[in-house]
Design a protein around this motif. Structure first.
Motif, PDB file in Angstrom:
ATOM      1  N   ILE A 156       0.842  -1.202   0.000  1.00 42.68           N
ATOM      2  CA  ILE A 156       0.000   0.000   0.000  1.00 42.68           C
ATOM      3  C   ILE A 156       0.880   1.255   0.000  1.00 42.68           C
ATOM      4  O   ILE A 156       0.643   2.192  -0.771  1.00 42.68           O
ATOM      5  CB  ILE A 156      -0.941   0.001   1.224  1.00 42.68           C
ATOM      6  CG1 ILE A 156      -2.005  -1.095   1.066  1.00 42.68           C
ATOM      7  CG2 ILE A 156      -1.607   1.368   1.393  1.00 42.68           C
ATOM      8  CD1 ILE A 156      -2.872  -1.294   2.287  1.00 42.68           C
ATOM      9  N   LYS A 157       1.887   1.251   0.835  1.00 37.04           N
ATOM     10  CA  LYS A 157       2.773   2.417   0.905  1.00 37.04           C
ATOM     11  C   LYS A 157       3.525   2.599  -0.422  1.00 37.04           C
ATOM     12  O   LYS A 157       3.753   3.740  -0.856  1.00 37.04           O
ATOM     13  CB  LYS A 157       3.756   2.264   2.062  1.00 37.04           C
ATOM     14  CG  LYS A 157       3.076   2.377   3.425  1.00 37.04           C
ATOM     15  CD  LYS A 157       4.073   2.261   4.563  1.00 37.04           C
ATOM     16  CE  LYS A 157       3.375   2.447   5.911  1.00 37.04           C
ATOM     17  NZ  LYS A 157       4.326   2.305   7.033  1.00 37.04           N
ATOM     18  N   TYR A 158       3.884   1.499  -1.057  1.00 31.80           N
ATOM     19  CA  TYR A 158       4.553   1.575  -2.364  1.00 31.80           C
ATOM     20  C   TYR A 158       3.615   2.177  -3.408  1.00 31.80           C
ATOM     21  O   TYR A 158       4.014   3.064  -4.183  1.00 31.80           O
ATOM     22  CB  TYR A 158       5.008   0.183  -2.794  1.00 31.80           C
ATOM     23  CG  TYR A 158       5.547   0.132  -4.201  1.00 31.80           C
ATOM     24  CD1 TYR A 158       6.770   0.721  -4.524  1.00 31.80           C
ATOM     25  CD2 TYR A 158       4.838  -0.511  -5.210  1.00 31.80           C
ATOM     26  CE1 TYR A 158       7.269   0.675  -5.813  1.00 31.80           C
ATOM     27  CE2 TYR A 158       5.333  -0.562  -6.501  1.00 31.80           C
ATOM     28  CZ  TYR A 158       6.546   0.032  -6.796  1.00 31.80           C
ATOM     29  OH  TYR A 158       7.029  -0.007  -8.084  1.00 31.80           O
ATOM     30  N   VAL A 194     -10.225   0.921  -0.887  1.00 27.63           N
ATOM     31  CA  VAL A 194     -10.337  -0.541  -0.934  1.00 27.63           C
ATOM     32  C   VAL A 194     -10.556  -0.992  -2.373  1.00 27.63           C
ATOM     33  O   VAL A 194      -9.893  -1.916  -2.872  1.00 27.63           O
ATOM     34  CB  VAL A 194     -11.494  -1.033  -0.035  1.00 27.63           C
ATOM     35  CG1 VAL A 194     -11.676  -2.545  -0.173  1.00 27.63           C
ATOM     36  CG2 VAL A 194     -11.244  -0.662   1.423  1.00 27.63           C
ATOM     37  N   ARG A 195     -11.498  -0.336  -3.066  1.00 29.00           N
ATOM     38  CA  ARG A 195     -11.800  -0.696  -4.446  1.00 29.00           C
ATOM     39  C   ARG A 195     -10.599  -0.461  -5.352  1.00 29.00           C
ATOM     40  O   ARG A 195     -10.314  -1.262  -6.239  1.00 29.00           O
ATOM     41  CB  ARG A 195     -12.994   0.124  -4.950  1.00 29.00           C
ATOM     42  CG  ARG A 195     -14.320  -0.210  -4.286  1.00 29.00           C
ATOM     43  CD  ARG A 195     -14.723  -1.657  -4.617  1.00 29.00           C
ATOM     44  NE  ARG A 195     -14.729  -1.887  -6.044  1.00 29.00           N
ATOM     45  CZ  ARG A 195     -15.712  -1.512  -6.868  1.00 29.00           C
ATOM     46  NH1 ARG A 195     -16.781  -0.921  -6.380  1.00 29.00           N
ATOM     47  NH2 ARG A 195     -15.640  -1.748  -8.154  1.00 29.00           N
ATOM     48  N   ARG A 196      -9.905   0.644  -5.113  1.00 28.96           N
ATOM     49  CA  ARG A 196      -8.740   0.957  -5.943  1.00 28.96           C
ATOM     50  C   ARG A 196      -7.656  -0.106  -5.771  1.00 28.96           C
ATOM     51  O   ARG A 196      -7.042  -0.546  -6.750  1.00 28.96           O
ATOM     52  CB  ARG A 196      -8.199   2.330  -5.555  1.00 28.96           C
ATOM     53  CG  ARG A 196      -6.974   2.784  -6.345  1.00 28.96           C
ATOM     54  CD  ARG A 196      -7.312   2.993  -7.815  1.00 28.96           C
ATOM     55  NE  ARG A 196      -6.317   3.790  -8.468  1.00 28.96           N
ATOM     56  CZ  ARG A 196      -6.574   4.837  -9.236  1.00 28.96           C
ATOM     57  NH1 ARG A 196      -7.817   5.202  -9.465  1.00 28.96           N
ATOM     58  NH2 ARG A 196      -5.605   5.517  -9.809  1.00 28.96           N
ATOM     59  N   LEU A 197      -7.434  -0.529  -4.541  1.00 31.36           N
ATOM     60  CA  LEU A 197      -6.435  -1.573  -4.305  1.00 31.36           C
ATOM     61  C   LEU A 197      -6.846  -2.888  -4.962  1.00 31.36           C
ATOM     62  O   LEU A 197      -6.002  -3.609  -5.504  1.00 31.36           O
ATOM     63  CB  LEU A 197      -6.240  -1.769  -2.794  1.00 31.36           C
ATOM     64  CG  LEU A 197      -5.394  -0.705  -2.100  1.00 31.36           C
ATOM     65  CD1 LEU A 197      -5.454  -0.884  -0.590  1.00 31.36           C
ATOM     66  CD2 LEU A 197      -3.948  -0.745  -2.585  1.00 31.36           C
ATOM     67  N   GLN A 198      -8.110  -3.200  -4.932  1.00 30.15           N
ATOM     68  CA  GLN A 198      -8.592  -4.415  -5.595  1.00 30.15           C
ATOM     69  C   GLN A 198      -8.325  -4.346  -7.094  1.00 30.15           C
ATOM     70  O   GLN A 198      -7.933  -5.338  -7.710  1.00 30.15           O
ATOM     71  CB  GLN A 198     -10.084  -4.610  -5.326  1.00 30.15           C
ATOM     72  CG  GLN A 198     -10.399  -4.994  -3.886  1.00 30.15           C
ATOM     73  CD  GLN A 198     -11.885  -5.010  -3.587  1.00 30.15           C
ATOM     74  OE1 GLN A 198     -12.696  -4.412  -4.294  1.00 30.15           O
ATOM     75  NE2 GLN A 198     -12.265  -5.696  -2.532  1.00 30.15           N
ATOM     76  N   LEU A 199      -8.554  -3.176  -7.678  1.00 39.33           N
ATOM     77  CA  LEU A 199      -8.299  -3.016  -9.113  1.00 39.33           C
ATOM     78  C   LEU A 199      -6.807  -3.129  -9.410  1.00 39.33           C
ATOM     79  O   LEU A 199      -6.409  -3.814 -10.364  1.00 39.33           O
ATOM     80  CB  LEU A 199      -8.828  -1.659  -9.588  1.00 39.33           C
ATOM     81  CG  LEU A 199      -8.552  -1.317 -11.062  1.00 39.33           C
ATOM     82  CD1 LEU A 199      -9.096  -2.393 -11.990  1.00 39.33           C
ATOM     83  CD2 LEU A 199      -9.150   0.035 -11.417  1.00 39.33           C
ATOM     84  N   ILE A 200      -5.977  -2.490  -8.588  1.00 36.73           N
ATOM     85  CA  ILE A 200      -4.523  -2.574  -8.797  1.00 36.73           C
ATOM     86  C   ILE A 200      -4.063  -4.021  -8.740  1.00 36.73           C
ATOM     87  O   ILE A 200      -3.311  -4.496  -9.602  1.00 36.73           O
ATOM     88  CB  ILE A 200      -3.779  -1.724  -7.751  1.00 36.73           C
ATOM     89  CG1 ILE A 200      -4.049  -0.233  -7.976  1.00 36.73           C
ATOM     90  CG2 ILE A 200      -2.268  -1.996  -7.805  1.00 36.73           C
ATOM     91  CD1 ILE A 200      -3.543   0.661  -6.852  1.00 36.73           C
ATOM     92  N   ARG A 201      -4.533  -4.750  -7.716  1.00 38.79           N
ATOM     93  CA  ARG A 201      -4.117  -6.147  -7.586  1.00 38.79           C
ATOM     94  C   ARG A 201      -4.658  -6.988  -8.740  1.00 38.79           C
ATOM     95  O   ARG A 201      -3.985  -7.913  -9.207  1.00 38.79           O
ATOM     96  CB  ARG A 201      -4.588  -6.724  -6.246  1.00 38.79           C
ATOM     97  CG  ARG A 201      -3.963  -6.109  -5.021  1.00 38.79           C
ATOM     98  CD  ARG A 201      -2.451  -5.968  -5.104  1.00 38.79           C
ATOM     99  NE  ARG A 201      -1.754  -7.178  -5.514  1.00 38.79           N
ATOM    100  CZ  ARG A 201      -0.465  -7.255  -5.714  1.00 38.79           C
ATOM    101  NH1 ARG A 201       0.292  -6.194  -5.570  1.00 38.79           N
ATOM    102  NH2 ARG A 201       0.104  -8.390  -6.073  1.00 38.79           N
ATOM    103  N   SER A 202      -5.864  -6.692  -9.215  1.00 40.78           N
ATOM    104  CA  SER A 202      -6.406  -7.424 -10.359  1.00 40.78           C
ATOM    105  C   SER A 202      -5.558  -7.190 -11.599  1.00 40.78           C
ATOM    106  O   SER A 202      -5.257  -8.128 -12.346  1.00 40.78           O
ATOM    107  CB  SER A 202      -7.850  -6.981 -10.637  1.00 40.78           C
ATOM    108  OG  SER A 202      -8.702  -7.338  -9.576  1.00 40.78           O
TER     109      SER A 202
END
Length: 208
Positions: free
Chosen positions: A17-19, A44-52
């Protein structure tokens, strides 16, 4: 929520997350103290998209950044935002390719025009299709573009509701994530079904 809760909710480590924050992929939270911030559902949604994009799509950080820029820019049409995902999944091959691939690429272009498929000039897929066709012909497969007409009719019928479903999502992030997951996962489903069909037809060919 604090960054620790954001990590728990999203399944993304605090270090990642910090990265993403440093790289500008994740918007900063609401500052509450010198070294603290609050985050919300959009994070939360943005992180899910990044990981996807990274885990499902296999995109490097540079392409993730370009895709997210298309998602964030409300002036970018949704079609172009989807295109950023589609084109990010692969690269356009180098210009110095064999003559048989060039010839196959010309056939692919003519075939797409006959189907009235509008595809962006920088799309990698026509180039990859040309490479695959050239490879099949090197092994003496009697392949012409008409061979793919029935397959294309079927696939077009599959993706129409897929695109409609993605476009019906409540926001651009959800729409792009849905398109990404659908492209990668349903594409693999089609590959596996073809493998099953090959085995079943081979079995029948033995008179079993």
């Amino acid at each position: 929520m604090k960054v620790s809760e954001l990590s728990r909710r999203s399944g993304v480590s605090v270090a990642s997350i910090k990265y993403y924050l440093r790289e500008g992929l994740l918007p900063a939270g609401q500052q509450t103290a010198t070294n603290q911030a609050d985050y919300g559902e959009l994070h939360v949604r943005r992180l899910q998209l990044i990981r996807s994009l990274i885990d499902v799509g296999g995109l490097p950080i540079s392409r993730v950044r370009a895709t997210l820029a298309a998602v964030d820019d409300e002036a970018t049409p949704m079609h172009d935002a989807f295109g950023a995902v589609m084109h990010g999944l692969d690269e356009v091959p180098a210009d110095d390719r064999p003559d048989d691939v060039d010839a196959a690429f010309d056939e692919v272009q003519t075939w797409m025009a006959s189907r009235k498929w509008h595809v962006a000039p920088n799309a990698p897929a026509p180039h990859r299709l040309a490479e695959l066709i050239a490879t099949l012909r090197r092994f003496d497969f009697p392949i012409s573009m008409s061979y793919f007409d029935a397959i294309s009719d079927f696939v077009e019928g599959v993706v129409e509701p897929e695109v409609e479903y993605a476009r019906a999502m409540p926001d651009r992030t959800a729409a792009v994530e849905t398109m990404l997951i659908g492209t990668v996962v349903i594409g693999q489903v089609i590959v596996e079904i073809r493998r099953l069909a090959l085995e079943a037809v081979s079995y029948r060919s033995d008179g079993s």
